[in-house]
Motif scaffolding. Structure first.
Motif, PDB file in Angstrom:
ATOM      1  N   LEU A   1       0.828  -1.290  -0.125  1.00  0.00           N
ATOM      2  CA  LEU A   1      -0.089  -0.029   0.064  1.00  0.00           C
ATOM      3  C   LEU A   1       0.900   1.318  -0.032  1.00  0.00           C
ATOM      4  O   LEU A   1       0.526   2.094  -0.782  1.00  0.00           O
ATOM      5  N   LEU A   2       1.970   1.333   0.725  1.00  0.00           N
ATOM      6  CA  LEU A   2       2.905   2.400   0.801  1.00  0.00           C
ATOM      7  C   LEU A   2       3.359   2.561  -0.611  1.00  0.00           C
ATOM      8  O   LEU A   2       3.643   3.706  -1.017  1.00  0.00           O
ATOM      9  N   LEU A   3       3.907   1.433  -1.158  1.00  0.00           N
ATOM     10  CA  LEU A   3       4.468   1.468  -2.397  1.00  0.00           C
ATOM     11  C   LEU A   3       3.402   2.195  -3.726  1.00  0.00           C
ATOM     12  O   LEU A   3       3.804   2.842  -4.300  1.00  0.00           O
ATOM     13  N   ASP A   4       2.227   1.809  -3.469  1.00  0.00           N
ATOM     14  CA  ASP A   4       1.119   2.419  -4.461  1.00  0.00           C
ATOM     15  C   ASP A   4       0.900   3.820  -4.229  1.00  0.00           C
ATOM     16  O   ASP A   4       0.977   4.543  -5.133  1.00  0.00           O
ATOM     17  N   SER A   5       0.933   4.285  -2.963  1.00  0.00           N
ATOM     18  CA  SER A   5       0.828   5.626  -2.723  1.00  0.00           C
ATOM     19  C   SER A   5       1.800   6.531  -3.233  1.00  0.00           C
ATOM     20  O   SER A   5       1.774   7.497  -3.688  1.00  0.00           O
ATOM     21  N   LEU A   6       3.134   5.825  -2.956  1.00  0.00           N
ATOM     22  CA  LEU A   6       4.243   6.442  -3.466  1.00  0.00           C
ATOM     23  C   LEU A   6       4.298   6.645  -5.096  1.00  0.00           C
ATOM     24  O   LEU A   6       4.730   7.743  -5.588  1.00  0.00           O
ATOM     25  N   TRP A   7       3.746   5.562  -5.703  1.00  0.00           N
ATOM     26  CA  TRP A   7       3.763   5.725  -7.226  1.00  0.00           C
ATOM     27  C   TRP A   7       2.937   6.784  -7.502  1.00  0.00           C
ATOM     28  O   TRP A   7       3.198   7.298  -8.637  1.00  0.00           O
ATOM     29  N   ALA A   8       1.861   6.742  -6.760  1.00  0.00           N
ATOM     30  CA  ALA A   8       0.875   7.660  -7.186  1.00  0.00           C
ATOM     31  C   ALA A   8       1.211   9.235  -7.043  1.00  0.00           C
ATOM     32  O   ALA A   8       0.982  10.178  -7.833  1.00  0.00           O
ATOM     33  N   GLU A   9       2.276   9.587  -6.005  1.00  0.00           N
ATOM     34  CA  GLU A   9       2.724  10.681  -5.914  1.00  0.00           C
ATOM     35  C   GLU A   9       3.691  10.990  -7.112  1.00  0.00           C
ATOM     36  O   GLU A   9       3.710  12.059  -7.554  1.00  0.00           O
ATOM     37  N   VAL A  10       4.250  10.050  -7.584  1.00  0.00           N
ATOM     38  CA  VAL A  10       5.459  10.189  -8.724  1.00  0.00           C
ATOM     39  C   VAL A  10       4.693  10.592  -9.670  1.00  0.00           C
ATOM     40  O   VAL A  10       5.118  11.440 -10.635  1.00  0.00           O
ATOM     41  N   LYS A  11       3.541   9.938 -10.025  1.00  0.00           N
ATOM     42  CA  LYS A  11       2.595  10.097 -11.357  1.00  0.00           C
ATOM     43  C   LYS A  11       2.276  11.516 -11.285  1.00  0.00           C
ATOM     44  O   LYS A  11       2.075  12.212 -12.371  1.00  0.00           O
ATOM     45  N   MET A  12       1.752  11.899 -10.127  1.00  0.00           N
ATOM     46  CA  MET A  12       1.125  13.421  -9.995  1.00  0.00           C
ATOM     47  C   MET A  12       1.981  14.432  -9.802  1.00  0.00           C
ATOM     48  O   MET A  12       1.532  15.460  -9.808  1.00  0.00           O
ATOM     49  N   GLY A  13       3.233  14.087  -9.592  1.00  0.00           N
ATOM     50  CA  GLY A  13       4.045  15.425  -9.472  1.00  0.00           C
ATOM     51  C   GLY A  13       4.233  15.771  -8.063  1.00  0.00           C
ATOM     52  O   GLY A  13       4.753  16.837  -7.854  1.00  0.00           O
ATOM     53  N   GLY A  14       3.766  15.087  -6.963  1.00  0.00           N
ATOM     54  CA  GLY A  14       3.683  15.749  -5.663  1.00  0.00           C
ATOM     55  C   GLY A  14       2.578  14.881  -4.975  1.00  0.00           C
ATOM     56  O   GLY A  14       2.159  13.971  -5.396  1.00  0.00           O
ATOM     57  N   PRO A  15       2.480  15.246  -3.457  1.00  0.00           N
ATOM     58  CA  PRO A  15       1.649  14.361  -2.659  1.00  0.00           C
ATOM     59  C   PRO A  15       0.255  14.563  -2.966  1.00  0.00           C
ATOM     60  O   PRO A  15      -0.376  15.673  -3.636  1.00  0.00           O
ATOM     61  N   GLY A  16      -0.671  13.712  -2.785  1.00  0.00           N
ATOM     62  CA  GLY A  16      -1.924  13.572  -3.316  1.00  0.00           C
ATOM     63  C   GLY A  16      -2.601  12.463  -3.265  1.00  0.00           C
ATOM     64  O   GLY A  16      -1.947  11.405  -2.855  1.00  0.00           O
TER      65      GLY A  16
END
Length: 105
Positions: A58-73
Motif C-alpha cells: 500500500l505504501l508503494l502504491d501511494s508513493l507511485w501515485a505521488e510520482v505520477k502526480m508530481g507531488g503528494p495527493g
C-alpha cells in the motif's frame, strides 16, 4: 510463515533443477553465458524476492501515485484530472464534427 517460505524455496529449487536439466536444449553459447546460468558460488550468495507485506504494498502504491502526480495527493485527484482531460478531448471532437456538418450545409 516458515512452511510458506519452505514451499517457496522448494518451488524455486525445482525450477532451477528443471533449468539445469534443460541445458542440453540450448546453444552452447547460451549455456556457457553466466548471465543465463550463473555459477554455483553466485547462486549460493543469491537472494529470492518474496511478496511484500500488505502494508508495504500500500505504501508503494501511494508513493507511485505521488510520482505520477508530481507531488503528494491521492488517487482521486489523478482520476479527476484525467477525466477532465478526457471531457475536454471529447468536447473538441464534438465541436469539430459539428463545424464540419455546418460547413457542408
Amino acid at each position: 510463515m516458515i512452511p510458506r517460505l519452505l514451499l517457496q524455496i522448494w518451488i524455486i529449487s525445482a525450477i532451477l533443477l528443471q533449468n539445469l536439466r534443460q541445458k542440453n536444449f540450448y546453444r552452447r553459447k547460451t549455456v556457457e553465458n553466466p548471465i543465463f546460468y550463473p555459477p554455483q558460488e553466485i547462486l549460493d550468495h543469491s537472494e529470492v524476492f518474496v511478496n511484500l507485506p500488505e502494508e508495504t504494498s500500500l505504501l508503494l502504491d501511494s508513493l507511485w501515485a505521488e510520482v505520477k502526480m508530481g507531488g503528494p495527493g491521492d488517487t482521486a485527484t489523478l482520476v479527476a484530472v484525467l477525466a477532465a482531460f478526457l471531457l475536454l478531448y471529447i468536447g473538441i471532437v464534438v465541436y469539430k464534427k459539428m463545424k464540419v456538418k455546418r460547413e457542408l450545409k
